[in-house]
Design an enzyme around this catalytic site. Structure first.
Site, PDB file in Angstrom:
ATOM      1  N   THR A  99       0.650  -1.216  -0.009  1.00 39.36           N
ATOM      2  CA  THR A  99       0.009  -0.218  -0.091  1.00 39.36           C
ATOM      3  C   THR A  99       0.816   1.054   0.124  1.00 39.36           C
ATOM      4  O   THR A  99       2.032   1.208   0.751  1.00 39.36           O
ATOM      5  CB  THR A  99      -0.850  -0.061   1.239  1.00 39.36           C
ATOM      6  OG1 THR A  99      -1.471  -1.127   1.181  1.00 39.36           O
ATOM      7  CG2 THR A  99      -1.917   1.276   1.245  1.00 39.36           C
ATOM      8  N   GLY A 107     -10.713  -2.197   4.138  1.00 39.59           N
ATOM      9  CA  GLY A 107      -9.728  -1.670   4.420  1.00 39.59           C
ATOM     10  C   GLY A 107      -9.743  -0.060   4.928  1.00 39.59           C
ATOM     11  O   GLY A 107     -10.886   0.402   4.613  1.00 39.59           O
ATOM     12  N   GLY A 132      -0.854   0.209   7.444  1.00 39.84           N
ATOM     13  CA  GLY A 132      -0.907  -0.950   8.452  1.00 39.84           C
ATOM     14  C   GLY A 132      -2.394  -1.355   8.605  1.00 39.84           C
ATOM     15  O   GLY A 132      -3.060  -1.540   7.714  1.00 39.84           O
TER      16      GLY A 132
HETATM   17  N1  ASP Z   1      -3.943  -0.454   5.570  1.00 36.43           N
HETATM   18  C1  ASP Z   1      -4.104  -1.305   4.729  1.00 36.43           C
HETATM   19  C2  ASP Z   1      -5.466  -2.124   4.902  1.00 36.43           C
HETATM   20  O1  ASP Z   1      -5.817  -2.233   6.246  1.00 36.43           O
HETATM   21  C3  ASP Z   1      -3.136  -2.169   4.421  1.00 36.43           C
HETATM   22  C4  ASP Z   1      -1.779  -1.678   4.031  1.00 36.43           C
HETATM   23  O2  ASP Z   1      -1.540  -0.435   4.561  1.00 36.43           O
HETATM   24  O3  ASP Z   1      -0.940  -2.347   3.474  1.00 36.43           O
HETATM   25  O4  ASP Z   1      -6.211  -2.688   4.199  1.00 36.43           O
END
Ligand code: ASP
Length: 159
Positions: free
Chosen positions: A10, A40, A62
């Site tokens: 991400t 997400g 995160g």
């Molecule tokens: N924040 C994203 C999620 O919870 C995951 C990521 O940051 O890669 O979907």
């Protein structure tokens, strides 16, 4: 070779133009093995990203469930509105995340920009960095993120 068990990816992006207009962009979640239909925090304004020309902007990666519960990106901007410097606003938002009762508490990362174009970033993962470049710089620079360790020890992506 990409390990499908450990996919992340991400991306958070904040841009500010010469007139002070600020925008955030967050790629769709790179988290592997998501439940079908799980959204997400990435596309949720206030959770995964938030921008307000008057105060600044923030974006998260995160464990999104935590950023959603705390409205983390909006919190950083609100703390700056309330007069905190960008580093203090980031630290406060990380403390908000730490206070959640969450059995899957995990790695959390936030980038931010204040209304004057000053960048900063926070993480609970030692060694994490962020990149920025302003119009008067030839090349981007990579800086360490401010480390705000989680007292529970959570720091891995799925810790
Ligand atoms: N924040 C994203 C999620 O919870 C995951 C990521 O940051 O890669 O979907």
């Amino acid at each position: 070779m990409v390990n499908p068990e450990k996919n992340t990816g991400t991306v958070n992006f904040i841009a500010r133009d010469r007139d002070g207009n600020i925008a955030t962009g967050v790629s769709t979640s790179g988290w592997q093995w998501k439940y079908p239909g799980r959204l997400g925090d990435s596309p949720i304004i206030a959770a995964g990203n938030y921008a307000d020309n008057r105060y600044g902007a923030a974006a998260c990666t995160g464990r999104g469930e935590m950023a959603i519960r705390c409205a983390t990106a909006r919190s950083v901007v609100l703390y700056m509105k309330m007069g905190m410097r960008i580093e203090a606003a980031l630290a406060e938002a990380m403390v908000d995340l730490q206070s959640l009762d969450d059995p899957y508490a995990a790695g959390m990362n936030i980038i931010a920009l204040d209304r004057d174009g000053r960048p900063a970033a926070a993480t609970n993962r030692p060694g994490a960095t962020f990149i920025y470049q302003s119009g008067d710089m030839e090349k981007y620079t990579q800086q360490p993120r401010m480390l705000v360790p989680d007292p529970r020890g959570a720091s891995g992506f799925l810790a």
